[in-house]
Design a protein around this motif. Structure first.
Motif, PDB file in Angstrom:
ATOM      1  N   SER A  24      -2.117 -15.186   1.000  1.00 39.59           N
ATOM      2  CA  SER A  24      -2.722 -13.858   1.120  1.00 39.59           C
ATOM      3  C   SER A  24      -1.715 -12.766   0.781  1.00 39.59           C
ATOM      4  O   SER A  24      -2.046 -11.784   0.098  1.00 39.59           O
ATOM      5  CB  SER A  24      -3.260 -13.643   2.537  1.00 39.59           C
ATOM      6  OG  SER A  24      -4.297 -14.558   2.822  1.00 39.59           O
ATOM      7  N   LYS A  25      -0.484 -12.928   1.232  1.00 36.74           N
ATOM      8  CA  LYS A  25       0.548 -11.918   0.972  1.00 36.74           C
ATOM      9  C   LYS A  25       0.788 -11.780  -0.527  1.00 36.74           C
ATOM     10  O   LYS A  25       0.880 -10.665  -1.060  1.00 36.74           O
ATOM     11  CB  LYS A  25       1.834 -12.299   1.693  1.00 36.74           C
ATOM     12  CG  LYS A  25       2.935 -11.254   1.575  1.00 36.74           C
ATOM     13  CD  LYS A  25       4.146 -11.647   2.407  1.00 36.74           C
ATOM     14  CE  LYS A  25       5.251 -10.600   2.284  1.00 36.74           C
ATOM     15  NZ  LYS A  25       6.445 -10.977   3.114  1.00 36.74           N
ATOM     16  N   ARG A  26       0.865 -12.905  -1.253  1.00 38.48           N
ATOM     17  CA  ARG A  26       1.100 -12.855  -2.696  1.00 38.48           C
ATOM     18  C   ARG A  26      -0.101 -12.248  -3.426  1.00 38.48           C
ATOM     19  O   ARG A  26       0.052 -11.438  -4.346  1.00 38.48           O
ATOM     20  CB  ARG A  26       1.375 -14.262  -3.228  1.00 38.48           C
ATOM     21  CG  ARG A  26       2.760 -14.811  -2.889  1.00 38.48           C
ATOM     22  CD  ARG A  26       3.070 -16.077  -3.644  1.00 38.48           C
ATOM     23  NE  ARG A  26       2.235 -17.183  -3.207  1.00 38.48           N
ATOM     24  CZ  ARG A  26       2.562 -18.030  -2.244  1.00 38.48           C
ATOM     25  NH1 ARG A  26       3.717 -17.895  -1.601  1.00 38.48           N
ATOM     26  NH2 ARG A  26       1.754 -19.021  -1.905  1.00 38.48           N
ATOM     27  N   ILE A  27      -1.297 -12.630  -3.010  1.00 42.02           N
ATOM     28  CA  ILE A  27      -2.517 -12.111  -3.650  1.00 42.02           C
ATOM     29  C   ILE A  27      -2.626 -10.610  -3.450  1.00 42.02           C
ATOM     30  O   ILE A  27      -2.924  -9.853  -4.387  1.00 42.02           O
ATOM     31  CB  ILE A  27      -3.751 -12.840  -3.082  1.00 42.02           C
ATOM     32  CG1 ILE A  27      -3.775 -14.285  -3.571  1.00 42.02           C
ATOM     33  CG2 ILE A  27      -5.041 -12.112  -3.457  1.00 42.02           C
ATOM     34  CD1 ILE A  27      -4.738 -15.179  -2.811  1.00 42.02           C
ATOM     35  N   LEU A  28      -2.354 -10.138  -2.233  1.00 41.87           N
ATOM     36  CA  LEU A  28      -2.465  -8.701  -1.953  1.00 41.87           C
ATOM     37  C   LEU A  28      -1.378  -7.905  -2.670  1.00 41.87           C
ATOM     38  O   LEU A  28      -1.597  -6.748  -3.041  1.00 41.87           O
ATOM     39  CB  LEU A  28      -2.419  -8.460  -0.444  1.00 41.87           C
ATOM     40  CG  LEU A  28      -3.641  -8.989   0.319  1.00 41.87           C
ATOM     41  CD1 LEU A  28      -3.431  -8.843   1.825  1.00 41.87           C
ATOM     42  CD2 LEU A  28      -4.908  -8.266  -0.112  1.00 41.87           C
ATOM     43  N   ALA A  29      -0.219  -8.514  -2.880  1.00 38.90           N
ATOM     44  CA  ALA A  29       0.835  -7.823  -3.631  1.00 38.90           C
ATOM     45  C   ALA A  29       0.396  -7.585  -5.077  1.00 38.90           C
ATOM     46  O   ALA A  29       0.630  -6.510  -5.641  1.00 38.90           O
ATOM     47  CB  ALA A  29       2.125  -8.634  -3.590  1.00 38.90           C
ATOM     48  N   ILE A  30      -0.253  -8.577  -5.684  1.00 38.58           N
ATOM     49  CA  ILE A  30      -0.741  -8.399  -7.058  1.00 38.58           C
ATOM     50  C   ILE A  30      -1.889  -7.400  -7.080  1.00 38.58           C
ATOM     51  O   ILE A  30      -1.995  -6.563  -7.990  1.00 38.58           O
ATOM     52  CB  ILE A  30      -1.167  -9.751  -7.664  1.00 38.58           C
ATOM     53  CG1 ILE A  30       0.018 -10.708  -7.714  1.00 38.58           C
ATOM     54  CG2 ILE A  30      -1.736  -9.551  -9.070  1.00 38.58           C
ATOM     55  CD1 ILE A  30      -0.338 -12.125  -8.164  1.00 38.58           C
ATOM     56  N   ASP A  31      -2.742  -7.442  -6.070  1.00 36.83           N
ATOM     57  CA  ASP A  31      -3.830  -6.464  -5.987  1.00 36.83           C
ATOM     58  C   ASP A  31      -3.273  -5.044  -5.881  1.00 36.83           C
ATOM     59  O   ASP A  31      -3.822  -4.111  -6.471  1.00 36.83           O
ATOM     60  CB  ASP A  31      -4.725  -6.772  -4.796  1.00 36.83           C
ATOM     61  CG  ASP A  31      -5.814  -5.734  -4.604  1.00 36.83           C
ATOM     62  OD1 ASP A  31      -6.774  -5.732  -5.395  1.00 36.83           O
ATOM     63  OD2 ASP A  31      -5.693  -4.912  -3.676  1.00 36.83           O
ATOM     64  N   ASN A  32      -2.185  -4.876  -5.145  1.00 36.21           N
ATOM     65  CA  ASN A  32      -1.544  -3.555  -5.076  1.00 36.21           C
ATOM     66  C   ASN A  32      -1.071  -3.116  -6.460  1.00 36.21           C
ATOM     67  O   ASN A  32      -1.176  -1.936  -6.811  1.00 36.21           O
ATOM     68  CB  ASN A  32      -0.357  -3.591  -4.107  1.00 36.21           C
ATOM     69  CG  ASN A  32      -0.791  -3.601  -2.668  1.00 36.21           C
ATOM     70  OD1 ASN A  32      -1.899  -3.182  -2.335  1.00 36.21           O
ATOM     71  ND2 ASN A  32       0.077  -4.085  -1.789  1.00 36.21           N
ATOM     72  N   TRP A  33      -0.546  -4.059  -7.246  1.00 40.83           N
ATOM     73  CA  TRP A  33      -0.129  -3.727  -8.612  1.00 40.83           C
ATOM     74  C   TRP A  33      -1.341  -3.279  -9.437  1.00 40.83           C
ATOM     75  O   TRP A  33      -1.239  -2.324 -10.210  1.00 40.83           O
ATOM     76  CB  TRP A  33       0.530  -4.945  -9.259  1.00 40.83           C
ATOM     77  CG  TRP A  33       0.904  -4.733 -10.684  1.00 40.83           C
ATOM     78  CD1 TRP A  33       2.061  -4.170 -11.163  1.00 40.83           C
ATOM     79  CD2 TRP A  33       0.117  -5.049 -11.839  1.00 40.83           C
ATOM     80  NE1 TRP A  33       2.043  -4.124 -12.538  1.00 40.83           N
ATOM     81  CE2 TRP A  33       0.858  -4.659 -12.978  1.00 40.83           C
ATOM     82  CE3 TRP A  33      -1.143  -5.632 -12.018  1.00 40.83           C
ATOM     83  CZ2 TRP A  33       0.380  -4.831 -14.275  1.00 40.83           C
ATOM     84  CZ3 TRP A  33      -1.623  -5.800 -13.313  1.00 40.83           C
ATOM     85  CH2 TRP A  33      -0.868  -5.396 -14.422  1.00 40.83           C
ATOM     86  N   VAL A  34      -2.469  -3.948  -9.266  1.00 40.37           N
ATOM     87  CA  VAL A  34      -3.689  -3.549  -9.981  1.00 40.37           C
ATOM     88  C   VAL A  34      -4.046  -2.105  -9.654  1.00 40.37           C
ATOM     89  O   VAL A  34      -4.317  -1.288 -10.544  1.00 40.37           O
ATOM     90  CB  VAL A  34      -4.865  -4.491  -9.640  1.00 40.37           C
ATOM     91  CG1 VAL A  34      -6.181  -3.952 -10.206  1.00 40.37           C
ATOM     92  CG2 VAL A  34      -4.601  -5.892 -10.167  1.00 40.37           C
ATOM     93  N   SER A  35      -4.031  -1.761  -8.376  1.00 43.35           N
ATOM     94  CA  SER A  35      -4.402  -0.401  -7.972  1.00 43.35           C
ATOM     95  C   SER A  35      -3.368   0.628  -8.394  1.00 43.35           C
ATOM     96  O   SER A  35      -3.701   1.697  -8.917  1.00 43.35           O
ATOM     97  CB  SER A  35      -4.598  -0.340  -6.457  1.00 43.35           C
ATOM     98  OG  SER A  35      -5.715  -1.113  -6.061  1.00 43.35           O
ATOM     99  N   ASP A  36      -2.085   0.305  -8.172  1.00 43.66           N
ATOM    100  CA  ASP A  36      -1.031   1.297  -8.383  1.00 43.66           C
ATOM    101  C   ASP A  36      -0.673   1.478  -9.853  1.00 43.66           C
ATOM    102  O   ASP A  36      -0.108   2.521 -10.222  1.00 43.66           O
ATOM    103  CB  ASP A  36       0.225   0.903  -7.607  1.00 43.66           C
ATOM    104  CG  ASP A  36       0.032   0.950  -6.102  1.00 43.66           C
ATOM    105  OD1 ASP A  36      -0.956   1.572  -5.662  1.00 43.66           O
ATOM    106  OD2 ASP A  36       0.848   0.355  -5.380  1.00 43.66           O
ATOM    107  N   HIS A  37      -0.971   0.504 -10.682  1.00 43.21           N
ATOM    108  CA  HIS A  37      -0.556   0.571 -12.078  1.00 43.21           C
ATOM    109  C   HIS A  37      -1.725   0.447 -13.056  1.00 43.21           C
ATOM    110  O   HIS A  37      -1.899   1.315 -13.917  1.00 43.21           O
ATOM    111  CB  HIS A  37       0.495  -0.505 -12.361  1.00 43.21           C
ATOM    112  CG  HIS A  37       1.737  -0.347 -11.552  1.00 43.21           C
ATOM    113  ND1 HIS A  37       2.758   0.504 -11.908  1.00 43.21           N
ATOM    114  CD2 HIS A  37       2.112  -0.914 -10.375  1.00 43.21           C
ATOM    115  CE1 HIS A  37       3.720   0.458 -11.002  1.00 43.21           C
ATOM    116  NE2 HIS A  37       3.352  -0.394 -10.056  1.00 43.21           N
TER     117      HIS A  37
END
Length: 263
Positions: A87-100
């Motif tokens: 979950s931590k890895r998936i949410l980190a990539i999701d943050n990249w989707v939103s932030d970038h």
């Protein structure tokens, strides 16, 4: 089966993310288009932010927390992995989707590379919003300028490092996306799609399917196209929240569609 309703704008990247979560989980849901001028549809929330998701008599907001909530309520076809580390890895990539990834899309709406194309794209987006919930003709005509000056979008863009031009930025994000695949069929090197894949997919394909003007390095990259094919195979033929009649260009990466992108 609980009653599930998604409220939002059909063109919002955050709303599209939640739509893909629901479609991947094969959950029946009602999509209620929110009028951006007078958002009466979400008056019950005492705020204007979308997406809003209701499950029976409970509601919540924010796209990523909504994905987490959906996995809690409907654990079948999980989108947050098998354990906390996943979950931590998936949410980190999701943050990249939103932030970038999403931020780059908003930057293009503010910084008009080709003004006529940007205005035309704004009119197309207004058509989709109007199709879902009627807005006055004058508002549709001025839509590109409303979006360009929308406070939420302007704040997000002003927080970005704008030293790169948009062409260079898109190329870099495409390379970063491939790095996030980590050699796997799906983001994070995973063998099954996750919340991160379902967040990124509609952002990458929307402009093409909806007929917006502007080149995408993502859909010109064979690695990304192969990923698109794999994600699409887990979703309904129309993964978006706009009706089939508004889809203008073929899903050339999916089975049964054209073999190559249009010139």
């Amino acid at each position: 089966m609980p009653s599930v309703t998604l409220y939002g704008y059909p063109t919002s990247p955050y709303v599209m993310k939640v739509g893909c979560y629901l479609k991947y989980k094969r959950l029946p849901f009602e999509f209620v288009a929110v009028n951006p001028i007078s958002p009466q549809q979400i008056r019950f929330t005492d705020q204007r932010q979308v997406p809003v998701l209701s499950i029976d008599d409970k509601w919540r907001k924010d796209s990523t927390p909504l994905g987490i909530w959906l996995d809690d309520v409907f654990p079948e076809r999980p989108i947050l992995g098998d354990n906390d580390a996943d979950s931590k890895r998936i949410l980190a990539i999701d943050n990249w989707v939103s932030d970038h990834l999403i931020a780059a899309r908003f930057r293009a709406a503010v910084e008009w590379e080709r003004p006529w194309d940007s205005i035309r794209n704004g009119w197309r987006l207004a058509t989709a919003v109007h199709n879902a919930t009627p807005i006055p003709f004058a508002a549709r005509l001025l839509w590109p300028f409303f979006v360009k000056r929308a406070p939420f979008i302007v704040r997000m863009v002003n927080a970005m490092d704008r030293s790169e031009d948009l062409h260079t930025l898109r190329g870099r994000l495409c390379r970063e996306f491939i790095d996030h695949l980590n050699g796997g069929p799906f983001l994070g090197g995973r063998t099954r799609p996750s919340l991160a894949d379902l967040s990124a997919y509609p952002i990458i394909i929307f402009a093409h399917l909806f007929g917006l003007r502007g080149a995408s390095p993502f859909l010109a990259n064979e690695t990304v196209l192969a990923w698109c094919t794999r994600v699409q195979s887990t979703l309904p033929r129309n993964p978006l929240l706009i009706p089939d009649a508004l889809i203008r260009q073929p899903m050339f990466w999916a089975d049964g569609a054209a073999d190559s992108p249009p010139a």
